[in-house]
Design a protein around this motif. Structure first.
Motif, PDB file in Angstrom:
ATOM      1  N   UNK A   4       0.913  -1.143   0.045  1.00 42.10           N
ATOM      2  CA  UNK A   4       0.032  -0.190   0.317  1.00 42.10           C
ATOM      3  C   UNK A   4       0.798   1.204   0.045  1.00 42.10           C
ATOM      4  N   UNK A   5       2.030   1.150   0.806  1.00 42.49           N
ATOM      5  CA  UNK A   5       2.679   2.406   0.847  1.00 42.49           C
ATOM      6  C   UNK A   5       3.533   2.561  -0.326  1.00 42.49           C
ATOM      7  N   UNK A   6       4.050   1.742  -0.976  1.00 42.50           N
ATOM      8  CA  UNK A   6       4.683   1.684  -2.316  1.00 42.50           C
ATOM      9  C   UNK A   6       3.908   2.166  -3.472  1.00 42.50           C
ATOM     10  N   UNK A   7       2.632   1.855  -3.360  1.00 50.30           N
ATOM     11  CA  UNK A   7       1.621   2.225  -4.261  1.00 50.30           C
ATOM     12  C   UNK A   7       1.415   3.861  -4.248  1.00 50.30           C
ATOM     13  N   UNK A   8       1.598   4.305  -3.100  1.00 50.00           N
ATOM     14  CA  UNK A   8       1.369   5.681  -2.854  1.00 50.00           C
ATOM     15  C   UNK A   8       2.643   6.499  -2.992  1.00 50.00           C
ATOM     16  N   UNK A   9       3.507   5.643  -3.459  1.00 51.55           N
ATOM     17  CA  UNK A   9       5.001   6.312  -3.698  1.00 51.55           C
ATOM     18  C   UNK A   9       5.927   6.458  -2.550  1.00 51.55           C
ATOM     19  N   UNK A  10       5.602   5.961  -1.294  1.00 45.07           N
ATOM     20  CA  UNK A  10       6.696   5.940  -0.267  1.00 45.07           C
ATOM     21  C   UNK A  10       7.469   4.760  -0.254  1.00 45.07           C
ATOM     22  N   UNK A  11       8.673   4.921   0.554  1.00 45.16           N
ATOM     23  CA  UNK A  11       9.433   3.842   0.692  1.00 45.16           C
ATOM     24  C   UNK A  11       8.663   2.871   1.893  1.00 45.16           C
ATOM     25  N   UNK A  12       9.232   1.794   1.920  1.00 44.17           N
ATOM     26  CA  UNK A  12       8.534   0.725   2.882  1.00 44.17           C
ATOM     27  C   UNK A  12       9.511  -0.378   3.369  1.00 44.17           C
ATOM     28  N   UNK A  13       9.303  -0.464   4.475  1.00 39.93           N
ATOM     29  CA  UNK A  13      10.106  -1.545   5.390  1.00 39.93           C
ATOM     30  C   UNK A  13       9.349  -2.483   6.260  1.00 39.93           C
ATOM     31  N   UNK A  14       9.603  -3.946   5.877  1.00 40.40           N
ATOM     32  CA  UNK A  14       8.718  -4.834   6.517  1.00 40.40           C
ATOM     33  C   UNK A  14       9.384  -5.308   7.719  1.00 40.40           C
ATOM     34  N   UNK A  15       8.737  -5.226   9.056  1.00 39.14           N
ATOM     35  CA  UNK A  15       9.300  -5.777  10.081  1.00 39.14           C
ATOM     36  C   UNK A  15       9.065  -7.291  10.346  1.00 39.14           C
ATOM     37  N   UNK A  16       9.920  -8.144  10.775  1.00 39.49           N
ATOM     38  CA  UNK A  16       9.576  -9.619  11.212  1.00 39.49           C
ATOM     39  C   UNK A  16       8.970  -9.879  12.608  1.00 39.49           C
ATOM     40  N   UNK A  52       8.063 -11.375   2.628  1.00 44.18           N
ATOM     41  CA  UNK A  52       8.985 -10.180   1.895  1.00 44.18           C
ATOM     42  C   UNK A  52       9.236 -10.725   0.287  1.00 44.18           C
ATOM     43  N   UNK A  53       8.676 -12.021   0.060  1.00 44.93           N
ATOM     44  CA  UNK A  53       8.729 -12.357  -1.337  1.00 44.93           C
ATOM     45  C   UNK A  53       7.533 -12.356  -1.774  1.00 44.93           C
ATOM     46  N   UNK A  54       6.340 -11.890  -1.539  1.00 45.73           N
ATOM     47  CA  UNK A  54       5.069 -12.009  -1.846  1.00 45.73           C
ATOM     48  C   UNK A  54       4.839 -10.989  -2.701  1.00 45.73           C
ATOM     49  N   UNK A  55       5.592  -9.779  -2.922  1.00 49.38           N
ATOM     50  CA  UNK A  55       5.305  -8.726  -3.777  1.00 49.38           C
ATOM     51  C   UNK A  55       6.567  -8.654  -4.589  1.00 49.38           C
ATOM     52  N   UNK A  56       6.529  -8.046  -5.526  1.00 47.57           N
ATOM     53  CA  UNK A  56       7.697  -7.839  -6.540  1.00 47.57           C
ATOM     54  C   UNK A  56       8.193  -6.404  -6.275  1.00 47.57           C
ATOM     55  N   UNK A  57       7.566  -5.403  -5.812  1.00 42.60           N
ATOM     56  CA  UNK A  57       8.023  -4.158  -5.567  1.00 42.60           C
ATOM     57  C   UNK A  57       9.123  -4.122  -4.615  1.00 42.60           C
ATOM     58  N   UNK A  58      10.318  -3.278  -5.005  1.00 42.03           N
ATOM     59  CA  UNK A  58      11.321  -3.367  -4.079  1.00 42.03           C
ATOM     60  C   UNK A  58      11.099  -2.685  -2.647  1.00 42.03           C
ATOM     61  N   UNK A  59      11.442  -3.389  -1.355  1.00 44.09           N
ATOM     62  CA  UNK A  59      11.186  -2.704  -0.131  1.00 44.09           C
ATOM     63  C   UNK A  59      12.315  -3.290   0.944  1.00 44.09           C
ATOM     64  N   UNK A  60      12.358  -2.698   1.775  1.00 48.49           N
ATOM     65  CA  UNK A  60      13.419  -3.251   2.986  1.00 48.49           C
ATOM     66  C   UNK A  60      12.718  -4.160   3.890  1.00 48.49           C
ATOM     67  N   UNK A  61      13.566  -4.836   4.612  1.00 49.50           N
ATOM     68  CA  UNK A  61      13.141  -5.886   5.710  1.00 49.50           C
ATOM     69  C   UNK A  61      13.891  -5.809   6.972  1.00 49.50           C
ATOM     70  N   UNK A  62      13.257  -5.515   7.772  1.00 46.27           N
ATOM     71  CA  UNK A  62      14.114  -5.484   9.347  1.00 46.27           C
ATOM     72  C   UNK A  62      13.306  -6.276  10.021  1.00 46.27           C
ATOM     73  N   UNK A  63      14.412  -6.637  11.075  1.00 45.28           N
ATOM     74  CA  UNK A  63      13.903  -7.673  12.188  1.00 45.28           C
ATOM     75  C   UNK A  63      12.866  -7.248  13.144  1.00 45.28           C
ATOM     76  N   UNK A  64      13.042  -5.748  13.335  1.00 39.76           N
ATOM     77  CA  UNK A  64      11.862  -5.213  14.276  1.00 39.76           C
ATOM     78  C   UNK A  64      12.111  -3.465  13.919  1.00 39.76           C
ATOM     79  N   UNK A  65      11.164  -2.977  14.673  1.00 46.60           N
ATOM     80  CA  UNK A  65      11.150  -1.561  14.768  1.00 46.60           C
ATOM     81  C   UNK A  65      12.399  -0.935  15.060  1.00 46.60           C
TER      82      UNK A  65
END
Length: 255
Positions: free
Chosen positions: A207-219, A228-241
């Protein structure tokens, strides 16, 4: 250069009644920097006031103007359109819509209604939409995590009414582009200066990427291995906040 963080609540700052380890300190560290903070949530079991109280009781420091909730956005939209809603929502947030005229409804609002998702009420929603009422979703999430379990969210029920009534819901809340842009407008920044941090690969990250934002997924939270592999758009991944905030601060210091 990052100038703001948009932060989801449940699953990112806390899970149930438990704070994510290091989350309170991470938010304090972010607030002590030049970063603007916004907290964006689809949570529809608590009012905005209740959420602020909950967060403060957990040790988080935030102001009302920093908190963007989907129920508040839906209320504003209904008021603007002068619609009369049939509200299939959680009993905790009925007060958020109490000032709206609800007789002879010409709109159906669906949020996380929990036990109110019974046949009679869903059927009423279906009948109204079939007769032309506008279908409005407080978010479109598939599921959320509570007390260690994944639970159905409002999305599957909205989908059922869409299917049965041959209609398409207007989604106000994540992953709606407009919801992210509403929060963005409050910062005065451009979308590429903002990092959205969330635990939902679709609602938060895509959703954030579609709005033009950068995005980071937390585990943390509802995250499941492989999300993290369920969408093709580039994003970051972090262990936590904690790691997400550290990344944002290092980006500032490197620019």
């Amino acid at each position: 250069m990052l100038k703001a963080l948009f932060i989801d609540l449940s699953g990112v700052l806390y899970e149930g009644h438990n704070v994510i380890p290091g989350a309170v300190a991470a938010i304090k560290k972010a607030r002590a920097s030049q970063l603007q903070l916004r907290f964006v949530t689809n949570t529809s079991r608590r009012t905005r006031t209740q959420l602020l109280t909950d967060l403060q009781n957990l040790g988080f420091d935030l102001q009302k103007k920093e908190l963007f909730t989907a129920p508040v956005a839906v209320h504003a939209w209904l008021q603007e359109k002068k619609l009369r809603p049939y509200c299939l929502i959680h009993h905790n947030i009925k007060s958020e819509f109490a000032d709206l005229l609800q007789a002879m409804p010409n709109a159906v609002v669906i949020g996380d209604a929990e036990q109110n998702f019974c046949y009679d009420k869903l059927n009423r929603a279906f009948q109204l939409c079939q007769q032309g009422a506008v279908l409005v979703g407080i978010g479109y999430n598939r599921y959320f995590k509570l007390e260690g379990q994944l639970l159905l969210d409002a999305g599957p029920f909205i989908k059922a009414i869409e299917f049965a009534a041959l209609t398409q819901a207007i989604i106000i809340g994540k992953p709606s582009k407009d919801f992210f842009l509403q929060a963005l407008a409050s910062t005065g920044l451009s979308a590429d200066q903002v990092l959205m941090i969330g635990d939902d690969i679709y609602g938060d990250i895509e959703g954030a990427i579609n709005a033009g934002l950068l995005a980071g997924l937390v585990r943390t939270g509802k995250y499941q291995t492989g999300d993290e592999h369920k969408i093709s758009a580039a994003h970051l991944t972090f262990n936590s906040i904690v790691d997400a905030v550290d990344y944002a601060l290092s980006d500032q210091s490197n620019n």
